[in-house]
Design a protein around this motif. Structure first.
Motif, PDB file in Angstrom:
ATOM      1  N   MET A   1       0.415  -1.123   0.188  1.00 33.87           N
ATOM      2  CA  MET A   1      -0.128  -0.059  -0.226  1.00 33.87           C
ATOM      3  C   MET A   1       1.149   1.197   0.074  1.00 33.87           C
ATOM      4  N   LYS A   2       2.226   1.318   0.947  1.00 31.60           N
ATOM      5  CA  LYS A   2       2.638   2.635   1.107  1.00 31.60           C
ATOM      6  C   LYS A   2       3.419   3.020  -0.473  1.00 31.60           C
ATOM      7  N   GLN A   3       3.905   1.514  -1.263  1.00 30.82           N
ATOM      8  CA  GLN A   3       4.932   1.946  -2.407  1.00 30.82           C
ATOM      9  C   GLN A   3       3.120   2.661  -3.406  1.00 30.82           C
ATOM     10  N   ILE A   4       2.259   2.475  -3.340  1.00 32.17           N
ATOM     11  CA  ILE A   4       1.609   3.230  -4.494  1.00 32.17           C
ATOM     12  C   ILE A   4       0.819   4.512  -3.808  1.00 32.17           C
ATOM     13  N   LYS A   5       1.928   4.812  -2.696  1.00 32.31           N
ATOM     14  CA  LYS A   5       1.360   6.272  -1.829  1.00 32.31           C
ATOM     15  C   LYS A   5       1.360   7.565  -2.488  1.00 32.31           C
ATOM     16  N   PHE A   7       0.937   8.286  -5.374  1.00 31.28           N
ATOM     17  CA  PHE A   7       0.177   7.808  -6.902  1.00 31.28           C
ATOM     18  C   PHE A   7      -1.148   9.145  -6.153  1.00 31.28           C
ATOM     19  N   TYR A   8      -1.163   9.493  -4.700  1.00 32.72           N
ATOM     20  CA  TYR A   8      -2.070  10.266  -4.244  1.00 32.72           C
ATOM     21  C   TYR A   8      -1.405  11.482  -4.050  1.00 32.72           C
ATOM     22  N   HIS A   9      -0.857  11.764  -3.957  1.00 33.80           N
ATOM     23  CA  HIS A   9       0.228  13.019  -3.686  1.00 33.80           C
ATOM     24  C   HIS A   9      -0.445  14.238  -3.971  1.00 33.80           C
ATOM     25  N   PRO A  10      -0.523  15.371  -3.572  1.00 34.62           N
ATOM     26  CA  PRO A  10      -1.363  16.122  -4.789  1.00 34.62           C
ATOM     27  C   PRO A  10      -0.810  16.632  -5.651  1.00 34.62           C
ATOM     28  N   ILE A  11       1.019  16.828  -5.325  1.00 33.28           N
ATOM     29  CA  ILE A  11       1.807  17.245  -6.464  1.00 33.28           C
ATOM     30  C   ILE A  11       1.549  15.847  -7.463  1.00 33.28           C
ATOM     31  N   PHE A  12       1.716  14.700  -7.367  1.00 31.63           N
ATOM     32  CA  PHE A  12       1.420  14.423  -8.956  1.00 31.63           C
ATOM     33  C   PHE A  12       0.265  14.021  -9.422  1.00 31.63           C
ATOM     34  N   VAL A  13      -1.175  14.251  -8.612  1.00 34.55           N
ATOM     35  CA  VAL A  13      -2.269  14.771  -9.354  1.00 34.55           C
ATOM     36  C   VAL A  13      -2.166  16.394  -9.614  1.00 34.55           C
ATOM     37  N   PHE A  14      -1.271  17.126  -9.758  1.00 32.45           N
ATOM     38  CA  PHE A  14      -1.667  18.244  -9.463  1.00 32.45           C
ATOM     39  C   PHE A  14      -1.141  18.214 -11.065  1.00 32.45           C
ATOM     40  N   ILE A  15       0.169  17.711 -10.665  1.00 26.30           N
ATOM     41  CA  ILE A  15       1.003  17.627 -12.519  1.00 26.30           C
ATOM     42  C   ILE A  15       0.008  17.027 -13.909  1.00 26.30           C
ATOM     43  N   PHE A  16      -0.200  14.894 -12.809  1.00 31.09           N
ATOM     44  CA  PHE A  16      -0.656  14.517 -13.673  1.00 31.09           C
ATOM     45  C   PHE A  16      -2.165  15.127 -14.768  1.00 31.09           C
ATOM     46  N   SER A  17      -3.194  16.052 -14.180  1.00 31.36           N
ATOM     47  CA  SER A  17      -3.906  16.501 -14.148  1.00 31.36           C
ATOM     48  C   SER A  17      -3.985  17.947 -15.513  1.00 31.36           C
ATOM     49  N   ILE A  18      -2.756  18.385 -15.435  1.00 26.52           N
ATOM     50  CA  ILE A  18      -2.358  19.584 -16.824  1.00 26.52           C
ATOM     51  C   ILE A  18      -1.809  18.727 -17.132  1.00 26.52           C
ATOM     52  N   ILE A  19      -1.272  18.174 -17.175  1.00 25.97           N
ATOM     53  CA  ILE A  19      -0.622  16.897 -18.060  1.00 25.97           C
ATOM     54  C   ILE A  19      -1.933  16.505 -18.974  1.00 25.97           C
ATOM     55  N   ALA A  20      -2.944  15.620 -18.307  1.00 27.24           N
ATOM     56  CA  ALA A  20      -4.538  15.405 -19.265  1.00 27.24           C
ATOM     57  C   ALA A  20      -5.000  16.595 -20.104  1.00 27.24           C
ATOM     58  N   LEU A  21      -5.008  17.602 -19.242  1.00 25.07           N
ATOM     59  CA  LEU A  21      -5.758  18.671 -19.397  1.00 25.07           C
ATOM     60  C   LEU A  21      -5.456  19.377 -20.938  1.00 25.07           C
ATOM     61  N   ALA A  22      -3.923  19.382 -21.242  1.00 28.39           N
ATOM     62  CA  ALA A  22      -3.052  19.442 -21.928  1.00 28.39           C
ATOM     63  C   ALA A  22      -3.240  18.759 -23.162  1.00 28.39           C
TER      64      ALA A  22
END
Lengths: 343, 174
Positions: A1-5, A7-22
């Motif tokens: 569970m710790k290994q995929i933590k 994935f939920y980090h706000p910075i990762f989610v933020f960058i991922f959302s921007i890439i997805a949107l672009a």
């Protein structure tokens, strides 16, 4: 569970959302261009009126899409910044609760300890007096902590009494120290007004006393010198009155100069549990200075090298706004040179 | 260092009112008590005075209590340590025990409970002293070995060589 933590980090989610949107914007434009060119070919093949099939212009679609994506991006960024601020506040509040609990429990522990000691043992009268004094100090510390929380509420909601009275600040500070010197028994506090001028200023007595109390108790609390020293000096600089509170305390790093005035910020490191206090003293002091149209600043040559807290108050503005004529006559007039050295 | 029959207790506590109150009560119970007001002077006094028990606060200036405990445990596994802290959650207690404390009492506490816990820990000190060879066993086997300019004293947990005196760890003593 710790290994995929991560994935939920706000910075990762933020960058991922921007890439997805672009990517989605690029794909929308690409697909739109593909469909338009296909349609264009069909129009030419079947000889259809051009305006019947393609009424809208390509650039309008791209522009609208880009604006919408920009708005979404701005929204994501704003939410991200707010999220970071909330997390920071949460951490600070958590530290505050931990440390404030300590500040409340310590005097209670001391009181309980001495009361139980009195129940168990017959002590000599002089010992009894000594320990009763300790208990009185503890009760004062407790009430001070409770007042600090209540005052924070008052200051933040601006529900303090708007009573400002013209006060000569130098004698005010000296009298304040005289009335509370039992709290600073082991400290050497020196007040100094080299110009000998009187400095009348409209102050809210209760709030200004709180400011002084916070600065003075900080000097004692954050000090590991054998003899705690504080020097309060008055100086007129152009149209401003500067009151310098210099001490021989633990000091701080240059980067902490502004941080120490933040709400719940504490000197020392909370992770290794050397941080103490409520983290409210200087925050309150700065707010009280602002209420008086002034400002608080701090400076230190580094850890272990003491600190200088400066309260700057505008003298000219005050003279225009409030003040009795009698007091105005005296303002700036040199009296005898004041210097007081107390232990 | 003065030899005294009284058991020695070191209080590492920066709140002077609490430290003095504890000192008063422990002295009345017949213990010899000293106070250190911060972590670093606590460590220094522990080495110089060699107490039988340490009462340790966690939130201390300079070096925090858990770091003090960690330093002690590197050199002495047996010395009883009682943490006395305002941090009383189960998380804090678990942390304290994982660092090697023998007992944990959160503030505010009952004086009688504190004194009984101290008494209990001191009883264990007496057991250690009885079983670790400091009384019976040391009579049978030598506690000091000398070879060349080197000398190892297991009883006082010291080794002397050309580079000075080294303090023995618990593992070395075993």
């Amino acid at each position: 569970m710790k290994q995929i933590k991560w994935f939920y980090h706000p910075i990762f989610v933020f960058i991922f959302s921007i890439i997805a949107l672009a990517s989605s914007l690029v794909l929308y434009i690409y697909w739109y261009m593909e469909v338009s060119s296909g349609l264009d070919a069909m129009i030419r093949k079947f000889n259809i009126e051009y305006e019947q099939a393609l009424r809208s212009e390509t650039w309008v679609v791209i522009l609208v899409l880009s604006i919408l994506v920009a708005i979404i991006l701005f929204g994501i960024f704003t939410i991200f910044v707010y999220h970071l601020k909330t997390m920071q506040l949460y951490r600070l509040q958590h530290n505050f609760i931990n440390n404030f609990t300590h500040e409340l429990k310590t005097p209670v522990t001391s009181l309980k300890l001495y009361l139980e000691t009195f129940l168990r043992h017959e002590l000599a009268r002089e010992d009894q007096i000594r320990y009763i004094r300790y208990m009185l100090n503890d009760t004062e510390r407790l009430s001070e902590n409770i007042n600090r929380i209540l005052n924070l509420g008052h200051i933040e909601s601006k529900s303090y009494a708007e009573e400002f009275t013209e006060t000569d600040l130098y004698p005010f500070i000296r009298i304040f120290y005289e009335n509370n010197r039992h709290l600073f028994e082991n400290a050497e506090i020196k007040t100094d007004n080299p110009s000998g001028n009187t400095f009348f200023y409209p102050v809210n007595t209760a709030l200004f006393e709180m400011l002084l109390m916070n600065l003075m108790t900080n000097t004692v609390k954050y000090n590991i010198s054998e003899k705690v020293r504080m020097h309060i000096r008055f100086e007129k600089q152009k149209n401003k009155l500067c009151i310098f509170f210099s001490d021989n305390g633990i000091g701080f790093n240059r980067e902490e100069r502004k941080k120490i005035f933040r709400k719940f910020y504490q000197a020392g490191r909370s992770e290794n549990m050397t941080a103490k206090g409520s983290g409210l003293g200087l925050f309150l002091a700065q707010n009280i200075a602002r209420i008086h149209k002034g400002k608080m600043t701090a400076d230190s040559k580094g850890p272990g090298k003491g600190a200088v807290f400066t309260l700057t108050l505008p003298l000219q503005k005050r003279a225009k706004s409030k003040g009795t004529p009698e007091n105005r006559k005296n303002e700036g007039k040199p009296e005898k040179k004041n210097s007081d050295h107390r232990r | 260092m003065k030899e005294s029959r009284k058991k020695r207790i070191l209080i590492i506590e920066d709140e002077i009112h609490i430290a003095e109150g504890l000192q008063l009560n422990l002295s009345l119970q017949g213990y010899e008590v000293q106070i250190a007001a911060d972590g670093s002077s606590g460590l220094q006094l522990w080495k110089e005075w060699q107490p039988h028990l340490i009462v340790l606060d966690i939130m201390l200036p300079l070096i925090d209590g858990l770091s003090v405990l960690q330093s002690i445990r590197l050199e002495d596994e047996r010395l009883p340590v009682l943490i006395l802290s305002a941090k009383g959650s189960s998380k804090d207690r678990i942390k304290g025990f994982s660092y090697g404390t023998d007992d944990y009492l959160s503030k505010p506490f009952h004086l009688e409970e504190f004194l009984l816990r101290v008494e209990r820990l001191m009883t264990r000190v007496s057991w250690y002293e009885g079983s670790s060879g400091l009384s019976e066993k040391t009579k049978e086997s030598p506690c000091c070995y000398s070879f060349g300019n080197n000398r190892i004293d297991f009883q006082n947990a010291k080794a002397e060589c050309h580079c000075g005196t080294i303090r023995l760890t618990e593992i070395c003593r075993k």
